[in-house]
Design an enzyme around this catalytic site. Structure first.
Site, mmCIF file in Angstrom:
data_model
loop_
_atom_site.group_PDB
_atom_site.id
_atom_site.type_symbol
_atom_site.label_atom_id
_atom_site.label_comp_id
_atom_site.label_asym_id
_atom_site.label_seq_id
_atom_site.Cartn_x
_atom_site.Cartn_y
_atom_site.Cartn_z
ATOM 1 N N VAL A 25 5.593 -2.335 23.897
ATOM 2 C CA VAL A 25 4.858 -2.022 25.196
ATOM 3 C C VAL A 25 4.064 -0.642 24.854
ATOM 4 C CG1 VAL A 25 5.284 -1.382 27.364
ATOM 5 C CG2 VAL A 25 7.130 -2.660 26.227
ATOM 6 N N LYS A 63 1.581 2.284 27.270
ATOM 7 C CA LYS A 63 1.563 2.765 28.293
ATOM 8 C C LYS A 63 0.594 3.731 28.216
ATOM 9 C CE LYS A 63 6.394 1.539 29.548
ATOM 10 N NZ LYS A 63 7.586 2.366 29.641
ATOM 11 N N ILE A 109 2.556 -5.104 27.571
ATOM 12 C CA ILE A 109 3.506 -5.591 26.850
ATOM 13 C C ILE A 109 2.672 -6.708 25.811
ATOM 14 C CG2 ILE A 109 5.587 -7.059 26.925
ATOM 15 C CD1 ILE A 109 6.160 -5.949 29.559
ATOM 16 N N GLN A 149 9.229 0.408 21.878
ATOM 17 C CA GLN A 149 9.976 -0.759 21.641
ATOM 18 C C GLN A 149 10.120 -1.304 23.011
ATOM 19 O OE1 GLN A 149 13.807 0.577 20.827
ATOM 20 N NE2 GLN A 149 14.866 -1.362 20.886
ATOM 21 N N THR A 200 9.912 -9.842 37.353
ATOM 22 C CA THR A 200 8.724 -9.419 36.752
ATOM 23 C C THR A 200 8.242 -10.843 35.917
ATOM 24 O OG1 THR A 200 9.886 -8.328 34.957
ATOM 25 C CG2 THR A 200 8.996 -6.990 36.685
ATOM 26 N N LEU A 246 16.621 -0.596 32.658
ATOM 27 C CA LEU A 246 16.808 -1.866 32.004
ATOM 28 C C LEU A 246 18.233 -1.660 31.464
ATOM 29 C CD1 LEU A 246 13.788 -2.758 29.901
ATOM 30 C CD2 LEU A 246 14.210 -3.211 32.366
ATOM 31 N N ILE A 261 12.772 2.794 31.709
ATOM 32 C CA ILE A 261 11.320 2.752 31.152
ATOM 33 C C ILE A 261 10.205 3.028 32.007
ATOM 34 C CG2 ILE A 261 12.170 0.597 29.881
ATOM 35 C CD1 ILE A 261 10.903 -1.038 32.223
ATOM 36 N N ARG A 284 8.625 8.636 43.845
ATOM 37 C CA ARG A 284 7.856 8.250 44.861
ATOM 38 C C ARG A 284 8.586 7.043 45.806
ATOM 39 N NH1 ARG A 284 4.186 6.437 40.792
ATOM 40 N NH2 ARG A 284 2.519 8.303 41.499
#
EC number: 6.3.2.-
Length: 397
Positions: free
Chosen positions: A171, A173, A188, A216, A246, A290, A300, A305
Site C-alpha cells: 500500500v 499513501k 493498493i 505491507q 471496500t 484491521l 491503517i 474527524r
C-alpha cells in the site's frame, strides 16, 4: 422497526461550545489526493443534519431544498433551523469569514482550509493539532508505536528506489498533511501494473507532496471503523463500530453495522483516542482497524474527524437493529424519478434519509441529484433484496 420518537444517543451539539459552527465541506482549493467534484463536496454538507441538534452547520442551498424537507417529514424529522447556507465558492468563503470576523464564531472544519480563507486563530480545534493527528506518516505517534503493519516513510525522490525492496501486495499513501477520503489517495498495489499507475499519480502530486508511506498490505478478516467522541464534560464515549465495505483497491463502498466487536479492537481504539485527547483533541473520531487471521489489530488510518458512518451509530435508536447499511446514490439523469423512487422506499420504512442534494436546484436535470441514507431491516438478506429492487427501479425511467 423504526422508532420515530427516539432521539440520538448523543448529538454533535453535546460536544461543541455554543460559539462553534461546523462545516464538512472540503475547501474549493484543490488537493492532489482528494479530488471530489464540486457537487460531491456540496453534497457532503448535508450529511450531519440529523445528528447536529443545536450545532449550526454550513450547508449548500441544494442540500436543503423542499425535497429534503419532504423526506424528513416522512420519518418525523425536521431540517434544523440552525443552518447557514451558501451557493458557490465566493458565498461559502465569505460566509466563513463573516461568521469568524463579525459574529465571533469558531469554525470546526472537517477538512482544513487555506490560511487565505481563514486564519487558524478562528479554528474551534487547533489547526496544527488537527493536521498532525490526521497525518498518516505520524500514525505511530498516536498508537504509541503499536498496531502497525510493516511500514516506511520515504522522501518522494527516493520512492522508486525504495519500492524495489518491497514485495506485493503493498500500500502507498501520501505522507504529508493533505487530507484523503474514501480511499482516494491510498494506492493498493497487487502487481507491477498497479505500481505503474501509482507512480503516475505520485508524479502528478510531486509539487505538493514531499514524502510517501509504503506499507505491507494486511490480509484482513475484518475491517472496522471504531468510533469515539470526547468533550470535557462527557469524557471519552465509545460510539460503536461499523464494518467498512471496500473493494480490493480500498475504495469505499459504504458501511454496515456490526455487533460483537472484539474487545481488544475496541481497546486499541480507546488507547488511540486517549492519545489524541491528551494532545487536546475533542469531537468525534473514527479509526480504521484491521484484524488478521491471528487476531492482530492494525491501525491503517486514523480519522480524527466525523466519519461517513457516524450518523448510523448515533441514530441507532431510530433504526431496525437487525441490519443497517450506510451508503449514497446518484441519479441516473432523471432527478424526478430518482426522488420519487427514494420517497417510495422511505415511506415503506426500509430506507432512512440523511441527506439529499437536489440537482434540480440548478435547473431541471442540469445536475444529477445525490442521496445519503441508511438501509435497515430485520436481516442482511432483506436489506440487500430491497437495495437490489431500488437500484433496478432507478434504471427504469
Amino acid at each position: 422497526m423504526t422508532n420515530n420518537g427516539n432521539e440520538p444517543n448523543l448529538t454533535l451539539s453535546d460536544l461543541y461550545d455554543k460559539d462553534v459552527v461546523y462545516t464538512s465541506r472540503p475547501s474549493y482549493i484543490s488537493n492532489p489526493w482528494l479530488k471530489p467534484d464540486e457537487h460531491q463536496s456540496n453534497f457532503l454538507t448535508g450529511r450531519e443534519l440529523l445528528i447536529a441538534n443545536q450545532l449550526p452547520v454550513i450547508v449548500h442551498e441544494a442540500s436543503a431544498t423542499d425535497k429534503l424537507h419532504q423526506l424528513f417529514q416522512v420519518i418525523g424529522k425536521e431540517v434544523p433551523n440552525s443552518i447557514y447556507t451558501f451557493n458557490n465558492q465566493q458565498s461559502y468563503e465569505n460566509l466563513i469569514k463573516q461568521l469568524a470576523h463579525k459574529e465571533n464564531k469558531k469554525i470546526y472544519f472537517q477538512y482544513i482550509h487555506d490560511e487565505t480563507i481563514l486564519n487558524q486563530q478562528y479554528y474551534a480545534l487547533d489547526k496544527t493539532l488537527f493536521v498532525a493527528l490526521n497525518n498518516k506518516a505520524r500514525i505511530p505517534e498516536w498508537t504509541n508505536g503499536k498496531f502497525l503493519p510493516k511500514r516506511k516513510v520515504v522522501k518522494i525522490e527516493q520512492f522508486e528506489n525504495e519500492i524495489k525492496n518491497w514485495e506485493f501486495p503493498l500500500v502507498i499513501k501520501p505522507g504529508d498533511d493533505l487530507p484523503t477520503a474514501g480511499g482516494y489517495g491510498v494506492m493498493i498495489c497487487y502487481h507491477d501494473a498497479d505500481l505503474q499507475k501509482a507512480i503516475t499519480r505520485i508524479k502528478e502530486a510531486t509539487a505538493e507532496t514531499n514524502s510517501l508511506i509504503i506499507e505491507q498490505k494486511i490480509e484482513e478478516k475484518a475491517n472496522y471503523c471504531v468510533q469515539f467522541a470526547y468533550s470535557e464534560s462527557l469524557g471519552i464515549q465509545y460510539l460503536g463500530a461499523a464494518t467498512q465495505l471496500t473493494d480490493k483497491y480500498g475504495f469505499y463502498n459504504g458501511n454496515e453495522n456490526t455487533t460483537n466487536v472484539p474487545e481488544h479492537v475496541i481497546e486499541a481504539g480507546r488507547q488511540i483516542m486517549e492519545n489524541g485527547v491528551n494532545q487536546g483533541f475533542f469531537g468525534v473520531a473514527g479509526f480504521d482497524l484491521l484484524v488478521d487471521e491471528d487476531d492482530n489489530v492494525y491501525a491503517i488510518d486514523l480519522n480524527f474527524r466525523q466519519n461517513g458512518s457516524t450518523s448510523m451509530l448515533l441514530l441507532a435508536n431510530e433504526l431496525n437493529s437487525g441490519y443497517q447499511k450506510f451508503y449514497s446514490y446518484h441519479s441516473k439523469g432523471d432527478n424526478t424519478h430518482f426522488f420519487n423512487t427514494i420517497l417510495k422506499y422511505v415511506k415503506e420504512g426500509s430506507l432512512y434519509p440523511l441527506s439529499y442534494y437536489d440537482g434540480d436546484w440548478y435547473g431541471e436535470d442540469k445536475v444529477k441529484s445525490r442521496f445519503g441514507c441508511i438501509w435497515h431491516g430485520d436481516s442482511k438478506e432483506t436489506v440487500l433484496e430491497n437495495e437490489r429492487a431500488f437500484l433496478a427501479e432507478l434504471e427504469h425511467y
